[in-house]
Design an enzyme around this catalytic site. Structure first.
Site, mmCIF file in Angstrom:
data_model
loop_
_atom_site.group_PDB
_atom_site.id
_atom_site.type_symbol
_atom_site.label_atom_id
_atom_site.label_comp_id
_atom_site.label_asym_id
_atom_site.label_seq_id
_atom_site.Cartn_x
_atom_site.Cartn_y
_atom_site.Cartn_z
ATOM 1 C CG ASP A 44 -0.374 -0.116 2.520
ATOM 2 O OD1 ASP A 44 0.870 -0.132 2.614
ATOM 3 O OD2 ASP A 44 -1.141 -0.176 3.510
ATOM 4 C CB SER A 45 4.563 1.752 -0.190
ATOM 5 O OG SER A 45 4.758 0.624 -1.010
ATOM 6 C CG ASP A 83 0.510 -4.207 1.938
ATOM 7 O OD1 ASP A 83 0.817 -5.159 2.681
ATOM 8 O OD2 ASP A 83 1.180 -3.160 1.858
ATOM 9 C CE LYS A 112 3.482 -5.970 3.692
ATOM 10 N NZ LYS A 112 2.956 -4.766 4.383
ATOM 11 C CD GLU A 114 0.398 -1.608 8.189
ATOM 12 O OE1 GLU A 114 -0.004 -0.849 9.092
ATOM 13 O OE2 GLU A 114 0.873 -1.205 7.114
ATOM 14 C CD GLU A 181 7.871 0.015 7.431
ATOM 15 O OE1 GLU A 181 6.923 -0.736 7.130
ATOM 16 O OE2 GLU A 181 8.023 1.159 6.954
HETATM 17 O O1 KIV Z 1 3.525 -1.141 1.518
HETATM 18 C C1 KIV Z 1 4.729 -1.430 1.550
HETATM 19 O O2 KIV Z 1 5.524 -1.115 0.667
HETATM 20 C C2 KIV Z 1 5.209 -2.192 2.688
HETATM 21 C C3 KIV Z 1 6.693 -2.283 2.889
HETATM 22 C C4 KIV Z 1 7.170 -1.037 3.524
HETATM 23 C C5 KIV Z 1 7.086 -3.490 3.648
HETATM 24 O O3 KIV Z 1 4.442 -2.674 3.466
#
Ligand code: KIV
Length: 263
Positions: A44-45, A83, A112, A114, A181
């Protein structure tokens, strides 16, 4: 056959570092896979590096589905990890499952999310229904406002103990990989030693089972502030292709990260 989360247990067992990199489109998927990247993270970056937001919070499930489909079309063998974005899994385990189904249908091999102990029940619910899960602890960007900014986590004894308990909880719940992280290197070493599943570090030192960076950071094309843990592989390589190849080599050879990238 694509790599899956189960593929990486063997790498961890023989102490071979795992190479993950974020990826959001088909062209980069092809290029990064050819360079040897094993896990393409549709993170989600993308809210920051693709969409220009200040945080990852505005990213929607529809956004991640779209970028996952793009990445899947560009790579044949690398595992695609997608994500679960903010708001798409925290309300209930059923919501998490419905969201994960969309990501898996888009072609992801795993999702993934959090959170630690608070997400353990959700992780168990997903895993029991066939969704492979990677957890994410330490600096969890979806909680940036609660954390008071992009700061190193787990610095004092109490915070370190909570993180270790969280790591044990997500593993026990069935997570097969854990992203760590921005935490002190000594803590990520402790976590990696305590767990059987692979840990993937970003700003978490050399003793994780693998490393991940955000593509635009390591190519030095993101205009925002760069964290201490980022290394510019583009100027070292001279081309995008060579920069990514150097990143893969550095992770595999354990020459990245160094103390300069570590807390
Ligand atoms: O969204 C992302 O790029 C991430 C990384 C920072 C691990 O979760």
């Amino acid at each position: 056959m694509r790599l899956t989360l189960t593929s990486f247990a063997a790498l961890r067992a023989r102490d071979e570092p795992i190479v993950m990199l974020t990826c959001y489109d088909a062209s980069f998927a092809a290029l990064t896979e050819a360079a040897g990247v094993e896990i393409l993270l549709v993170g989600d970056s993308l809210g920051m590096v693709m969409q220009g937001h200040d945080t990852t919070l505005p990213v929607t499930l529809t956004d991640i589905v779209y970028h996952t489909q793009c990445v899947v079309r560009g790579a044949q063998r690398a595992m695609v990890l997608a994500d679960l974005p903010f708001g798409a899994y925290q309300a209930s385990r059923e919501q998490a499952f419905q969201s994960a189904v969309q990501l898996m249908a888009a072609g992801a091999q795993a999702v993934k999310l959090e959170g630690g102990q608070v997400m353990a029940e959700t992780i168990r619910f997903l895993v029991d229904r066939g969704v492979p899960v990677c957890a994410h602890l330490g600096l969890t960007p979806q909680s940036v406002h609660q954390l008071g900014g992009y700061k190193v986590q787990g610095r004092d004894d109490a915070a370190a103990k909570t993180l270790l308990d969280d790591a044990r909880a997500v593993e026990q719940a069935g997570a097969q990989m854990l992203v760590l992280e921005m935490i002190p290197a000594a803590l990520s070493k402790q976590v990696t030693t305590a767990l059987a599943i692979p840990t993937i570090g970003i700003g978490a030192g050399i003793d994780c089972s693998g490393q991940v960076l955000v593509l635009q950071d390591m190519l030095d094309i993101y205009p925002g502030k760069k964290a201490r843990f980022v290394r510019n592989f583009m100027t070292e390589g001279g081309s995008i292709r060579d920069g990514i190849r150097r990143y893969v080599e550095a992770v595999k050879a354990k020459t990245f990260p160094t103390a300069a990238h570590t807390y």
